[in-house]
Design an enzyme around this catalytic site. Structure first.
Site, PDB file in Angstrom:
ATOM      1  CB  SER A 186      -0.741  -0.056   1.279  1.00 37.98           C
ATOM      2  OG  SER A 186      -1.488   1.255   1.474  1.00 37.98           O
ATOM      3  CE1 TYR A 220      -4.013  -2.528   5.426  1.00 40.04           C
ATOM      4  CE2 TYR A 220      -3.386  -0.187   5.384  1.00 40.04           C
ATOM      5  CZ  TYR A 220      -3.769  -1.400   4.562  1.00 40.04           C
ATOM      6  OH  TYR A 220      -3.916  -1.572   3.295  1.00 40.04           O
ATOM      7  CE  LYS A 245      -1.602  -4.625   3.141  1.00 42.18           C
ATOM      8  NZ  LYS A 245      -2.003  -5.984   2.866  1.00 42.18           N
TER       9      LYS A 245
HETATM   10  C1  UD1 Z   1      -6.037   4.528   3.804  1.00 45.53           C
HETATM   11  C2  UD1 Z   1      -4.667   4.093   3.351  1.00 45.53           C
HETATM   12  C3  UD1 Z   1      -4.571   2.949   2.496  1.00 45.53           C
HETATM   13  C4  UD1 Z   1      -5.323   1.969   2.794  1.00 45.53           C
HETATM   14  C5  UD1 Z   1      -6.842   2.207   3.109  1.00 45.53           C
HETATM   15  C6  UD1 Z   1      -7.321   1.080   3.714  1.00 45.53           C
HETATM   16  C7  UD1 Z   1      -3.362   6.092   3.232  1.00 45.53           C
HETATM   17  C8  UD1 Z   1      -2.725   7.227   2.424  1.00 45.53           C
HETATM   18  N1  UD1 Z   1      -4.087   5.333   2.736  1.00 45.53           N
HETATM   19  O1  UD1 Z   1      -6.591   5.170   2.527  1.00 45.53           O
HETATM   20  O2  UD1 Z   1      -3.203   2.731   2.390  1.00 45.53           O
HETATM   21  O3  UD1 Z   1      -5.210   0.784   1.941  1.00 45.53           O
HETATM   22  O4  UD1 Z   1      -6.655   3.277   3.985  1.00 45.53           O
HETATM   23  O5  UD1 Z   1      -8.734   1.428   4.097  1.00 45.53           O
HETATM   24  O6  UD1 Z   1      -2.772   5.808   4.386  1.00 45.53           O
HETATM   25  N2  UD1 Z   1     -12.970  10.801   3.304  1.00 45.53           N
HETATM   26  C9  UD1 Z   1     -13.873  11.759   3.890  1.00 45.53           C
HETATM   27  N3  UD1 Z   1     -15.100  11.182   4.332  1.00 45.53           N
HETATM   28  C10 UD1 Z   1     -15.408   9.731   4.563  1.00 45.53           C
HETATM   29  C11 UD1 Z   1     -14.470   8.672   4.107  1.00 45.53           C
HETATM   30  C12 UD1 Z   1     -13.179   9.563   3.629  1.00 45.53           C
HETATM   31  O7  UD1 Z   1     -13.722  12.906   3.744  1.00 45.53           O
HETATM   32  O8  UD1 Z   1     -16.498   9.454   4.822  1.00 45.53           O
HETATM   33  C13 UD1 Z   1     -11.834  11.346   2.983  1.00 45.53           C
HETATM   34  C14 UD1 Z   1     -10.373  10.688   3.801  1.00 45.53           C
HETATM   35  O9  UD1 Z   1     -10.433  11.800   4.868  1.00 45.53           O
HETATM   36  C15 UD1 Z   1      -9.373  10.736   2.691  1.00 45.53           C
HETATM   37  C16 UD1 Z   1      -9.878  10.232   1.619  1.00 45.53           C
HETATM   38  O10 UD1 Z   1     -11.430  10.445   1.735  1.00 45.53           O
HETATM   39  O11 UD1 Z   1      -8.943  12.037   2.692  1.00 45.53           O
HETATM   40  C17 UD1 Z   1      -9.532   8.861   1.119  1.00 45.53           C
HETATM   41  O12 UD1 Z   1     -10.081   8.272   2.388  1.00 45.53           O
HETATM   42  P1  UD1 Z   1     -10.235   6.469   2.307  1.00 45.53           P
HETATM   43  O13 UD1 Z   1     -11.078   6.056   1.305  1.00 45.53           O
HETATM   44  O14 UD1 Z   1     -10.725   5.861   3.721  1.00 45.53           O
HETATM   45  O15 UD1 Z   1      -8.635   6.107   1.852  1.00 45.53           O
HETATM   46  P2  UD1 Z   1      -7.289   6.417   2.605  1.00 45.53           P
HETATM   47  O16 UD1 Z   1      -7.439   6.835   4.074  1.00 45.53           O
HETATM   48  O17 UD1 Z   1      -6.589   7.390   1.386  1.00 45.53           O
END
Ligand code: UD1
Length: 338
Positions: free
Chosen positions: A124, A149, A153
């Site tokens: 990841s 987590y 990795k």
């Molecule tokens: C993270 C990890 C990734 C991992 C994944 C597993 C990092 C950069 N990424 O992904 O390696 O495989 O988790 O689940 O560490 N968001 C909102 N509202 C929501 C949900 C998400 O605003 O309800 C935003 C988050 O703050 C983030 C973006 O959307 O900025 C993506 O979030 P998400 O889909 O959870 O993925 P990551 O956190 O990037």
């Protein structure tokens, strides 16, 4: 030629099974359905119009693994089976280490016993933490993990590097995924989070469908163009195809090897851009509000994916419009079968 796909009923595993089949391999799925649903097998069989073999069990079960390796002739393994919720990993470190590391060790042991030398490991972009510069290349330093987590990795990659070298025979390709989104264009398989989704796109689709009252955007005061976090979102079918390219690359190698590749598009999109694009492509509103930052989120990360293009001959080719349309199609299909 069978390719063992652990976690094959999961989000990335099921799409990779399709990509493998399309490339002439026979995927052999192994899944304990701890975070997936047997319904995915029906979806796969409808798309493929043939039966898919899925063994139900945990890939830390040595007896089961030996039985699988004895029964089938396996040319390589793609190891997806793992827990992936960042927050949960902090509450249940033992379960995460047991499942993500313990099962990897069991798999390596049995691969060695049966002389299977090709392995693709799901890593990841989380290994880069908050990177000092963007985009990240494979040379970008790995930062100390901020979650259990993430640590599974990093440690997983280190174990594989050591075991490959010592074996003299094992060939490993660790794929550092960025953020997979979307679904197969048929809408018959997709991401199926149990309970409240952690990830952005399932939350968007469930909110658009009226299953959740609103989406909370975790922070709009980050130092990015619009203040929301930036990620490299990649269509899951592109990601799936990267595994086929990595497998072909491993099969060309002799002796041992350990390689890592970034699997992303090379483009960053913000959370707010994703919401706006989803609304535009699907003609539906997503009620959302701005909330507090989510602890542990990195500000921005996106890939330099040129190494994969050069070495594997792979690059992402689907648009984000397609990914968000496919994600919505899957959500609508889910509701029609519920
Ligand atoms: C993270 C990890 C990734 C991992 C994944 C597993 C990092 C950069 N990424 O992904 O390696 O495989 O988790 O689940 O560490 N968001 C909102 N509202 C929501 C949900 C998400 O605003 O309800 C935003 C988050 O703050 C983030 C973006 O959307 O900025 C993506 O979030 P998400 O889909 O959870 O993925 P990551 O956190 O990037």
């Amino acid at each position: 030629m069978h390719i063992l796909v652990t976690g094959g009923a999961g989000f990335i595993g099921s799409h990779t099974a399709l990509a493998l089949q399309a490339a002439g391999y026979t995927p052999l799925l192994l899944d304990d359905f701890s975070n997936s649903n047997e319904g995915v097998l029906k979806g796969l069989e409808t798309i493929l119009n043939e039966k898919v073999t899925c063994i139900q069990g945990n890939c830390g079960d040595l007896t089961l693994l030996r039985d699988v390796f004895k029964t089938y002739s396996i040319a390589g393994v793609i190891h997806f089976a793992a827990f992936k919720a960042v927050g949960e990993s902090m509450e249940k470190p033992l379960q995460y280490y047991e499942n993500n590391i313990g099962n990897l060790l069991a798999l390596l042991r049995v691969m060695q016993e049966y002389g299977v030398h090709n392995l693709i490991f799901s890593s990841s972009c989380t290994v880069y933490g908050e990177p000092d510069s963007l985009p990240v290349t494979e040379e970008t330093p790995v930062k100390p993990a901020t979650s259990v987590y993430g640590n599974t990795k990093q440690v997983g990659e280190e174990i594989l590097r050591d075991v490959a070298r010592a074996s003299g025979q094992l060939r490993v390709c660790a794929l550092r995924y960025f953020n997979p989104v979307g679904a197969h264009p048929s809408g018959l398989i997709g991401e199926l989070p149990l309970g409240v989704p952690n990830n952005l796109v399932p939350f968007i689709t469930q909110t658009a469908a009226g299953l959740r009252p609103e989406l909370v955007v975790f922070g709009d005061d980050y130092p990015t163009l619009d203040g929301s976090c930036v990620r490299d979102f990649i269509h899951v079918m592109d990601l799936a195809e990267a595994h086929v390219a990595a497998l072909a690359n491993l099969q060309k190698r002799s002796g041992y090897s350990f390689e890592v590749f970034n699997i992303g598009t090379g483009e960053g999109s913000s959370v707010l851009e994703m919401i706006a694009l989803f609304e535009k492509v699907n003609g539906i509103k997503v009620p959302y509000r701005i909330g507090a930052r989510r602890p542990g989120d990195v500000v921005a990360v996106y890939a330099d994916a040129r190494l994969a293009e050069r070495e594997l001959g792979w690059k992402a080719r689907r648009s984000m419009e397609e990914a968000l349309r496919d994600a919505w199609k899957w959500q609508l299909n889910l509701q029609s079968i519920a």
